[in-house]
Design a protein around this motif. Structure first.
Motif, short mmCIF file in Angstrom:
data_model
loop_
_atom_site.label_atom_id
_atom_site.label_comp_id
_atom_site.label_asym_id
_atom_site.label_seq_id
_atom_site.Cartn_x
_atom_site.Cartn_y
_atom_site.Cartn_z
N THR A 69 6.05 8.16 10.09
CA THR A 69 4.99 7.96 9.09
C THR A 69 4.58 6.50 9.05
N ALA A 70 5.56 5.60 9.02
CA ALA A 70 5.26 4.17 8.97
C ALA A 70 4.52 3.71 10.22
N LEU A 71 4.92 4.22 11.39
CA LEU A 71 4.25 3.83 12.63
C LEU A 71 2.77 4.20 12.60
N ASP A 111 0.84 -1.20 0.00
CA ASP A 111 0.00 0.00 0.00
C ASP A 111 0.87 1.25 0.00
N VAL A 112 1.83 1.29 0.93
CA VAL A 112 2.70 2.45 1.05
C VAL A 112 4.14 1.98 1.22
N LEU A 113 5.03 2.54 0.43
CA LEU A 113 6.46 2.28 0.57
C LEU A 113 7.10 3.54 1.15
N VAL A 114 7.78 3.40 2.28
CA VAL A 114 8.51 4.50 2.89
C VAL A 114 9.98 4.32 2.55
N ILE A 115 10.56 5.32 1.91
CA ILE A 115 11.97 5.27 1.51
C ILE A 115 12.75 6.18 2.43
N LYS A 141 -3.52 11.02 7.19
CA LYS A 141 -4.23 11.25 5.93
C LYS A 141 -4.01 10.09 4.97
N LEU A 142 -2.75 9.65 4.86
CA LEU A 142 -2.46 8.49 4.02
C LEU A 142 -3.22 7.26 4.51
N ALA A 143 -3.27 7.10 5.83
CA ALA A 143 -3.90 5.91 6.39
C ALA A 143 -5.40 5.87 6.09
N LEU A 144 -6.09 6.98 6.35
CA LEU A 144 -7.53 6.99 6.14
C LEU A 144 -7.88 6.83 4.67
N VAL A 145 -7.09 7.46 3.78
CA VAL A 145 -7.35 7.31 2.35
C VAL A 145 -7.04 5.89 1.91
N MET A 198 3.66 13.44 10.99
CA MET A 198 2.40 13.35 11.72
C MET A 198 1.25 13.92 10.89
N ASN A 199 1.52 14.94 10.12
CA ASN A 199 0.49 15.54 9.27
C ASN A 199 0.08 14.59 8.15
N LEU A 200 1.06 13.95 7.54
CA LEU A 200 0.80 13.09 6.38
C LEU A 200 0.28 11.71 6.77
#
Length: 543
Positions: free
Chosen positions: A23-25, A10-14, A327-331, A322-324
């Motif tokens: 963000t990953a947490l 779903d999401v790749l954190v680089i 938002k990423l999670a809910l979307v 924390m801002n992103l």
């Protein structure tokens, strides 16, 4: 070397620095499938960023990690500024400065320890950082992001619905996407060193010495352990030529050079017993032309870097995360509309620009090389600071500026469009307030996976909270992402005062601890704005 078949996430954190890890947490807390890759072999060993401010501690508290950080760090209560003729103290901790935070101080915590805490927390949630992974190519496609990663024995192709680029100032992702990183490089050489030092200094204080055309400082990091840092013009150092220090690199600093700087500039009697790490670097002030490209989001140093005045860098990056993250999670979970992601850059870019302007001004004041500026810095600075910092208003402003508790998103599409109640407005950081039933305060009731609605009875109740039951029930079951509700009774006077709830008041708080909407519900129309706002953000539950 072999190439594996494409894998999906779903999401790749680089980048596994603090911004990427946080963000990953957040994503894992929402059950989103996330992978984290990093070119390093493990968490940083050299502690680059060291100061953690109050707002970052509040964010860590939302992740249940603040107490662990406090246990491993050193609280910093003030900055002792010294020049040849005097000294002054800038307060960083005082309950009277900003009573509406659980952490009225700064924290000296090495970045290596911060990353270890975050990596361990991520592992507890079943996500292991994939180290020794070098990203070679990033490409936006119509519905995903294609990423090529080189490992020691193979190449991997990863298809991610979205990518978070937290891979630092020299971001490969940013370069692959052709995003400009405009700004300037300062002519000063920077110093970082972690040492064991025999010295008699005031405990729990950062010491800053103003020198001719620069500054040096000493920050306690543990028992007999200190961080030395500084910015000194090239003509006053034995530093290598600046071209030898690249845009994103640290150059080795010899023991002899460090000893020379210590003896000449630090103005303390002490002995360098041990040097665990010492490095030179250059100061930059740069910001990405855009924080979002397709389904790729830049956070932290990949989006912005600036000089270290005030220790703002790591804290600004954590704010991005924390801002992103929510938002990423809910979307990603299909619980919020895609447009929510378009609010990331409009909220964070102005904050980054403001901090960059402020740190640029501070850095220039500390390092200005004109004869007049040097004379004023060496003879007047502390005489001006001492009387000013005795004023409560000045102390409050300094704390808010340094701690980043001032950051607000008042004009964002992700908060309600109205004026709020009293001095609090949609977009503002939700203030801390203690509760008799929850010593960690009101905000401890607003963590978790979604929005929280606080129903304040008010110091002088103007409406029975029971009258709002129908509205509350409608709100809590209306969306795929639940809205949890908490009543704050009249007897919790500290909380009523912190939220200026002189009358019955409703406060909707976002998952990142910012106010989404606030109103004193004297009419049904007043409470309807909460539904109107959430309808624009969240996806309604099918009937």
């Amino acid at each position: 070397m072999t190439t594996s078949s494409p894998t999906h996430t779903d999401v790749l954190v680089i980048g596994a620095g603090p911004s990427g890890l946080i963000t990953a947490l957040q994503l894992t807390r929402y059950g989103v499938h996330v992978r984290v890759v990093d070119r390093k072999s493990g968490p940083v060993e050299q502690a680059r960023a060291t100061i953690v401010h109050a707002r970052t501690l509040e964010y860590l508290d939302r992740l249940d990690l603040a107490d662990q950080a406090m246990d491993q760090g050193v609280p910093i209560t003030g900055v002792e500024v010294r020049e040849r003729t005097g000294a002054a103290v800038l307060p960083l901790a005082d309950p009277g400065i900003e009573g509406r935070t659980r952490f009225p101080c700064a924290l000296s915590l090495k970045q290596s320890r911060t990353e270890q805490i975050l990596v361990a927390a991520l592992a507890e949630r079943g996500v292991e950082v994939e180290w020794n992974c070098t990203v070679e190519q990033v490409r936006n496609t119509e519905n995903s992001v294609q990423v090529n990663v080189a490992r020691a024995d193979r190449h991997d192709a990863i298809e991610a619905r979205r990518v978070v680029a937290s891979d630092g100032a020299g971001s490969t992702v940013r370069r692959c996407l052709g995003i400009a990183f405009d700004g300037a490089t300062y002519p000063h050489t920077g110093l970082l060193a972690d040492v064991v030092l025999d010295v008699d200094l005031a405990p729990n204080r950062l010491r800053l010495n103003l020198t001719r055309g620069g500054f040096v400082g000493i920050l306690p990091t543990g028992e007999d352990s200190y961080r030395l840092f500084g910015a000194v013009p090239p003509d006053l150092t034995r530093a290598p030529a600046q071209r030898e220090i690249s845009h994103n690199a640290y150059a080795e600093l010899s023991r002899a050079t460090l000893q020379h700087w210590f003896d000449e500039f630090f103005q303390v009697e002490g002995e360098l017993r041990e040097i665990s790490w010492a490095s030179l670097f250059q100061f930059h002030s740069r910001i990405a032309a855009q924080f979002v490209s397709g389904d790729v989001f830049l956070v932290g140093d990949a989006a912005h870097i600036h000089n270290p005045a005030g220790g703002q860098g790591l804290n600004l990056g954590v704010g991005d995360a924390m801002n992103l993250g929510w938002k990423l999670a809910l979307v990603s979970r299909g619980e919020a509309k895609e447009d929510l992601l378009t609010t990331y850059e409009p909220e964070r870019r102005p904050a980054a620009r403001t901090i960059m302007r402020n740190t640029d001004r501070g850095f220039k004041l500390e390092t200005a090389g004109s004869p007049v500026a040097m004379w004023m810095r060496m003879h007047l600075a502390t005489r001006l600071i001492s009387p000013l910092t005795r004023l409560p208003q000045v102390r409050r402003i300094l704390f808010r500026m340094m701690s980043q508790t001032w950051i607000s998103y008042r004009r964002s599409a992700a908060v309600a469009d109205h004026n709020g109640a009293g001095g609090l407005h949609p977009g503002d950081r939700a203030p801390y307030a203690p509760l008799a039933t929850a010593p960690s305060g009101v905000l401890s009731t607003t963590g978790g996976d979604g929005y929280r609605l606080l129903l304040f009875e008010g110091l002088i109740p103007t409406r029975s909270l029971g009258d709002l039951d129908t509205f509350s029930s409608e709100l809590s079951g209306r969306y795929l992402s639940p809205v949890l509700i908490r009543i704050i009774p009249q007897r919790e006077k500290a909380a009523q005062e912190a939220y200026q709830a002189h009358r019955t008041c409703l406060v909707l708080i976002r998952p990142d601890g910012h106010i989404a909407a606030i109103s004193q519900p004297d009419t049904r129309g007043d409470v309807a704005l909460f539904i109107t706002h959430l309808d624009s953000i969240l996806i309604r539950r099918p009937r």
